[in-house]
Scaffold this active site. Structure first.
Site, PDB file in Angstrom:
ATOM      1  N   GLU A  82      73.166  47.391  39.538  1.00  0.00           N
ATOM      2  CA  GLU A  82      73.217  48.867  39.442  1.00  0.00           C
ATOM      3  C   GLU A  82      74.620  49.411  39.730  1.00  0.00           C
ATOM      4  O   GLU A  82      74.798  50.295  40.585  1.00  0.00           O
ATOM      5  CB  GLU A  82      72.178  49.494  40.388  1.00  0.00           C
ATOM      6  CG  GLU A  82      70.766  49.167  39.984  1.00  0.00           C
ATOM      7  CD  GLU A  82      69.689  49.925  40.753  1.00  0.00           C
ATOM      8  OE1 GLU A  82      70.005  50.609  41.745  1.00  0.00           O
ATOM      9  OE2 GLU A  82      68.516  49.835  40.341  1.00  0.00           O
ATOM     10  N   GLU A 106      64.184  45.084  37.167  1.00  0.00           N
ATOM     11  CA  GLU A 106      63.518  45.813  38.267  1.00  0.00           C
ATOM     12  C   GLU A 106      62.560  46.808  37.641  1.00  0.00           C
ATOM     13  O   GLU A 106      62.986  47.695  36.893  1.00  0.00           O
ATOM     14  CB  GLU A 106      64.524  46.556  39.150  1.00  0.00           C
ATOM     15  CG  GLU A 106      65.298  45.651  40.078  1.00  0.00           C
ATOM     16  CD  GLU A 106      66.131  46.418  41.105  1.00  0.00           C
ATOM     17  OE1 GLU A 106      65.701  47.498  41.551  1.00  0.00           O
ATOM     18  OE2 GLU A 106      67.217  45.922  41.431  1.00  0.00           O
TER      19      GLU A 106
HETATM   20  O1  AHR Z   1      64.235  47.208  44.607  1.00  0.00           O
HETATM   21  C1  AHR Z   1      64.777  48.106  45.537  1.00  0.00           C
HETATM   22  C2  AHR Z   1      66.143  48.617  45.113  1.00  0.00           C
HETATM   23  O2  AHR Z   1      66.001  49.445  43.976  1.00  0.00           O
HETATM   24  C3  AHR Z   1      67.150  47.596  44.685  1.00  0.00           C
HETATM   25  O3  AHR Z   1      67.841  47.056  45.746  1.00  0.00           O
HETATM   26  C4  AHR Z   1      68.070  48.374  43.808  1.00  0.00           C
HETATM   27  O4  AHR Z   1      68.668  47.584  42.823  1.00  0.00           O
HETATM   28  C5  AHR Z   1      67.213  49.481  43.242  1.00  0.00           C
HETATM   29  O5  AHR Z   1      67.806  50.705  43.371  1.00  0.00           O
END
Ligand code: AHR
Length: 500
Positions: free
Chosen positions: A171, A290
């Protein structure tokens, strides 16, 4: 009873399903590692301190890859801290906790073997760069005879750890990220890191960071700019997306996969636009590394931070998932299957305790949350080929989307010739008669109908009542030649298996 129809034809296929769409994620965050997969002294702990009760539930999910060690955590992480002896305690500026580095790269790879999975290792491109990226690949994958490969051997591991899949940071567009970059800065550093990593080991695959959500102001532009810099040296672009239902609008919440589908199609279009611009032969595919529901724990986390900044293994991001969350997770999996030609990796975020399908109590039990079940079913039965299902369903409008199908469904064809239909009925009150036309599959019978339903959308599983929301046998239906009719209960997740 309402009616919907699904038409399937053996010849109409989206493509082969990459098993890695059933991937997951473990971050050094909260109780994912400490108290989650690892708890020395727990009654089920093995000789390395890994909880066997957790391992058993992870193995059942059939997770082929697990992303590690972050997440936001990775953007301040020094991989060298996590190997060998004398590991430092560090302040983790991603989650304002203390990281002891007790579990590190070797231990995680050992855990992966025990869990029948493989690591998807993220490198730090926030506070670090190409040099450390090169070094860590040398450490993990080079056989011997160099500084870092010999360091690995000295640390007790003669054979390479053989990590095949790597994430180039996390990210990197986000303000919350240590060492945040502009798209151009990130594209350059990702490209140089990728080049050097592949010079060390040309067989590895690399995921570049796309946007942290489809809602960021730079989404689209970020992908175009960074891909322009690193297209030739990377293999996948990442997508991240979490949904929530803070206003209690179930129809609106269940419609969120309309956005997910749009997000995927947009990123595919951008990848292909850059391919066209560069006259490239290579196609970049998607790593949705994610995804989940995340909002239940937000207020609790603020309270935890008020009490205990810099604590170790704090119970952060411990969303307790209810029945409607399981329905959305089911729809998200259906969306990945519908885009299986381009989504090659997807990691549910995360695996244990932290926004997770599996929960534990320190020193206590381990149980499956509601969202465990659609994931288990899709991972178990959704392998082989994704079929191009034509679904004709009544629709509804809600606050953010129009013409949302009440029946969200797709189908897969397994190597043994069986066909599995995955289906969410978004209708709050009415059952559906789902007519399934099965063209060219030969003689099939209804082998199984699994349903996940609860009368209360807020019902949850707990350590004391672990089966409050659990799958059961569905009403099934009839099949006559190539035409089946299945009864799909109101507000439910369904798996219908047509077998020989
Ligand atoms: O999964 C939790 C968090 O969400 C991760 O660390 C991040 O990549 C995202 O913002």
């Amino acid at each position: 009873m309402k009616k919907a129809r699904m038409t399937l034809d053996r010849a109409y296929r989206i493509g082969a399903i990459d098993p890695r769409i059933y991937g997951s994620f473990i971050e050094h965050l909260g109780r994912a590692v400490y108290g989650g997969i690892y708890e020395p002294g727990h009654p089920t702990a093995d000789e390395q301190g890994f909880r066997r009760d957790v391992l058993e539930k992870v193995r059942a999910l059939g997770v082929p890859v697990v992303r590690y060690p972050g997440g936001n955590f990775v953007s301040g992480f020094n991989w060298e801290d996590s190997v060998g002896v004398n590991r430092p305690r560090r302040l983790d500026l991603a989650w304002f906790t203390t990281e002891t580095n007790e579990v590190g790269m070797h231990e995680f790879c050992d855990w992966c073997c025990k869990a029948n999975t493989a690591p998807m290792y993220s490198i730090n491109l926030g506070t670090r760069g190409p040099e450390q990226a090169r070094d860590v690949v040398e450490y993990a994958n080079h056989p011997s005879g160099s500084k870092f490969s010999d360091m690995r051997i000295a640390n007790g591991r003669r054979e390479p750890l053989d990590i095949r899949l790597w994430c180039l940071g996390n990210e990197m567009d986000g303000q919350w990220q240590m060492g945040r970059k502009t798209a151009y800065e990130y594209g350059r550093i990702a490209n140089e890191s990728a080049k050097m990593m592949k010079w060390v080991d040309p067989t590895i695959e690399l995921v570049a960071c796309g946007s942290s959500s489809s809602e960021t102001p730079t989404f689209g532009d970020w992908e175009l700019t960074m891909l322009d810099e690193c297209y030739d040296n990377i293999d996948y672009v990442s997508l991240h997306r979490y949904y929530g239902n803070p206003t209690g609008d179930t129809p609106g919440f269940l419609a969120r996969t309309m956005d997910l589908d749009d997000f995927i199609r947009t990123v595919v279009a951008i990848c292909d636009a850059v391919k066209g611009k560069k006259h490239a032969k290579k196609t970049i595919n998607l790593s949705f590394d994610e995804w989940n529901v995340w909002y239940h724990s937000n207020a609790q986390d603020e309270e935890i931070y008020r009490r205990d900044r810099w604590g170790r293994a704090l119970p952060l991001l411990e969303d307790i998932y209810n029945f409607e969350d399981a329905l959305l997770v089911g729809s998200m999996l259906i969306t990945f299957l519908r885009n299986a030609d381009r989504v090659k990796i997807a990691c549910m975020a995360q695996l244990v305790n932290v926004i997770a399908p599996i929960m534990t109590r320190n020193g206590g039990g381990c149980w499956a949350q509601t969202i465990y079940y659609p994931f288990l079913h899709a991972s178990t039965f959704g392998r082989g080929t994704a079929l191009r299902a034509l679904v004709d369903s009544p629709v509804y409008d809600c606050a953010d989307y129009e013409r949302v199908p009440l029946i969200d469904a797709t189908a897969t064809l397994a190597d043994d010739g069986s066909v599995t239909v995955f289906c969410v009925n978004r209708d709050l009150t009415e059952d559906f008669a789902l007519e399934v036309d099965l063209h060219g599959f030969g003689s099939l019978r209804i082998g199984e109908h699994i349903v996940l339903h609860h009368d209360d959308v807020h019902a949850v599983n707990t350590e004391d009542a672990p089966n409050a929301v659990a799958p059961c046998a569905g009403p099934g239906g009839e099949i006559d030649g190539e035409k089946a009719t299945i009864r799909i209960p109101a507000l439910s997740w369904n798996v219908v298996r047509f077998v020989r």
